[in-house]
Structure formats: structure tokens, C-alpha cells
Design a protein around this motif. Structure first.
Motif, short mmCIF file in Angstrom:
data_model
loop_
_atom_site.label_atom_id
_atom_site.label_comp_id
_atom_site.label_asym_id
_atom_site.label_seq_id
_atom_site.Cartn_x
_atom_site.Cartn_y
_atom_site.Cartn_z
N THR A 23 -1.99 -0.84 -0.96
CA THR A 23 -0.55 -0.79 -0.72
C THR A 23 -0.12 0.65 -0.47
N PHE A 92 -5.86 -9.56 -1.93
CA PHE A 92 -4.42 -9.68 -2.11
C PHE A 92 -4.00 -8.75 -3.23
N HIS A 93 -2.72 -8.43 -3.26
CA HIS A 93 -2.19 -7.50 -4.25
C HIS A 93 -1.41 -8.27 -5.32
N THR A 94 -0.21 -8.68 -5.02
CA THR A 94 0.57 -9.54 -5.92
C THR A 94 0.78 -10.86 -5.21
N ILE A 95 0.24 -11.93 -5.77
CA ILE A 95 0.19 -13.20 -5.06
C ILE A 95 1.40 -14.07 -5.40
N ASP A 137 2.21 -11.97 0.11
CA ASP A 137 1.66 -10.70 -0.37
C ASP A 137 2.39 -9.58 0.37
N SER A 138 2.24 -8.38 -0.09
CA SER A 138 2.94 -7.25 0.51
C SER A 138 2.03 -6.04 0.59
N ARG A 139 2.15 -5.31 1.68
CA ARG A 139 1.46 -4.02 1.80
C ARG A 139 2.31 -2.90 1.21
N GLY A 143 6.60 -4.20 -3.27
CA GLY A 143 6.61 -5.65 -3.12
C GLY A 143 7.96 -6.17 -2.66
N SER A 157 6.20 -10.25 4.49
CA SER A 157 5.38 -10.34 3.27
C SER A 157 4.37 -11.48 3.33
N GLY A 159 0.64 -13.15 3.46
CA GLY A 159 -0.73 -12.90 3.03
C GLY A 159 -1.73 -13.77 3.77
#
Length: 255
Positions: A23, A92-95, A137-139, A143, A157, A159
Motif C-alpha cells: 500500500t 490482499f491488504h484489508t479484505i 481491497d485498497s492500494r 483504505g 477499491s 481486489g
């Protein structure tokens, strides 16, 4: 697009995040309007080499209600998979999980055809529907707290997208449509008639006008997923996610 243009800078920052599997902070960046956010989407897709010439073959589209301005994003093909799907190979970062209905075009739609569409007539181009699961998900490191235009530039956002089995599209009583989402060991989330636009088809004219805005025809077989019936539900690695729409079908993914 000049390299010192904010749109170019945002696209480059997002491309670096996609390529590095990480991110990046949204704080240095700002976009003037939705047109700039969509230009950043296009520049990001070009930098990543996601699509051949012409409109993408998979999209997300939607909004919180019929009074809101709807937003749209093309979806990278590597993240679109058929149910039952696994994403053990993707980072993935925050799913977040959204339970949706996807629609498929049965014929190509030209810019002229798209311009003439209304909410009442756009459904004539749809030949099939399927249950879909969008992995959100977000880069951006922030978020969902990142500015809305920067989230839009980041493919709203997105994924990944899981598609269930296709069946012929027929108009349904969407107000009575029941949806069940199961995530890991959590209690099932059950909703009835909770599509934010009341009917998934309602957004088609706006989406097709957007997808053809640069003069290209949208191909037959193009798919759009149309908004969540359950909001966005949290999930984590290792969870199995199952979504079922009564009378339409189901989809499943292993995170």
C-alpha cells in the motif's frame, strides 16, 4: 498526459503499489474531479498492461442509491475467477466481501446504442446473470478513509471478482430476493430486497454510456457486477466465503 500532471502521478503511485504488492499513502495526492479519477484509472490500466485496445471485459458499477452519481471501474482479468475460486496466490491488504449479482451482455453495444438507453430499455442487452462475490481491497494505506476520488482512481477499491454459474437472465421480483452470505465461522448474514438501486439492471444505461464514452463498442460477453446486497463484510485470510441468492445460484471462494 504530462508526468507532472496529478492524474499521472496518482496512476504511477497506484501502479507501483500494485506491482510491489504493497500500500501507499494517499496523503500526497489529490484529484480535481471524477473525470480526473477515470483518467487515472485509464493510465493505471495502461501502465499495468491489463487490457487490449477497447473497453475491458469485466466491470464493477454502482452507487448507494438512485439519487447518487454512479461510479464504474474496469477489473483486471487476473483477478476474475469462476466459483469455486481460490486466491492463495494473490496478495490482499484489508479484505472486504460484497455479495452481488453480475450481468452479462448478450450482444455488443455501440456508443450510439448506449446513448439511447434508459433504465427501462437497457435490460434488452442482457442475456445472463450470476451470483458474484467481490473482494474489496485498497492500494491506499488509508483504505476506506482515503478521499473518494482517489478510491475511484484505485478501481473503486477492487481486489478480485468471483463469478458463479451463469443462467439465462429473466426479470425478477428483486424486492423479494433473499441473499445469504457466509464468511468463515461467523453467523450468516441474511438480507432480502436490499440492492441499493432496487434492481441491478437499473445501472446498465449509465455504465454502458461510461464504457463507450471514448467511442469504442462494448463487446458481447462483457460482464458487470452491480452492487452489494450486504454492504461490505470483513473477512480474513483462511476464510471460506459462500454467497447464495435464492433462485439465482451461489458462489464460493477460499481466501
Amino acid at each position: 498526459m504530462a508526468e507532472n500532471d496529478p492524474t499521472h502521478a496518482v496512476a504511477q503511485a497506484l501502479a507501483a503499489a500494485w506491482q510491489g504488492g504493497q500500500t501507499t499513502s494517499a496523503q500526497p495526492w489529490a484529484l480535481a474531479d471524477a473525470a480526473a479519477a477515470y483518467a487515472a484509472q485509464d493510465a493505471l490500466a495502461q501502465a499495468m498492461g491489463w487490457f487490449p485496445p477497447g473497453p475491458a471485459r469485466h466491470w464493477k458499477s454502482g452507487g448507494p442509491n438512485r439519487q447518487a452519481v454512479l461510479t464504474h471501474a474496469p477489473l483486471p482479468p487476473a483477478g476474475v475467477r469462476c466459483s469455486p475460486a481460490s486466491y492463495a496466490d494473490m496478495l490482499f491488504h484489508t479484505i472486504g466481501i460484497e455479495a452481488e449479482i453480475a450481468l452479462r451482455l448478450g450482444q455488443a453495444v455501440s456508443p450510439a446504442q448506449a446513448a439511447a438507453l434508459t433504465p427501462e430499455t437497457a435490460g434488452m442487452f442482457v442475456d445472463a446473470m450470476a451470483v458474484s462475490i467481490e473482494i474489496v481491497d485498497s492500494r491506499w494505506a488509508e483504505g476506506g478513509a482515503a478521499p473518494a476520488l482517489l478510491r475511484l482512481a484505485d478501481l473503486q477499491s477492487h481486489g478480485a471478482l468471483v463469478l458463479g454459474e451463469w443462467l439465462p437472465y429473466v426479470a425478477r421480483d428483486w424486492a423479494a430476493q433473499r441473499c445469504v452470505a457466509r464468511i468463515g465461522q461467523h453467523e450468516p448474514v441474511v438480507r432480502t430486497g436490499t440492492h441499493p438501486l432496487a434492481d441491478p439492471v437499473w445501472l446498465l444505461h449509465t455504465w454502458l454510456q461510461h464504457a463507450t464514452r471514448q467511442g469504442a463498442t462494448v463487446a458481447a460477453g462483457t460482464v458487470v457486477t452491480t452492487g452489494s446486497w450486504v454492504g461490505m463484510l470483513p473477512a480474513q485470510r483462511g476464510d471460506k466465503v459462500e454467497v447464495e441468492f435464492d433462485g439465482v445460484g451461489s458462489a464460493a471462494v477460499q481466501l
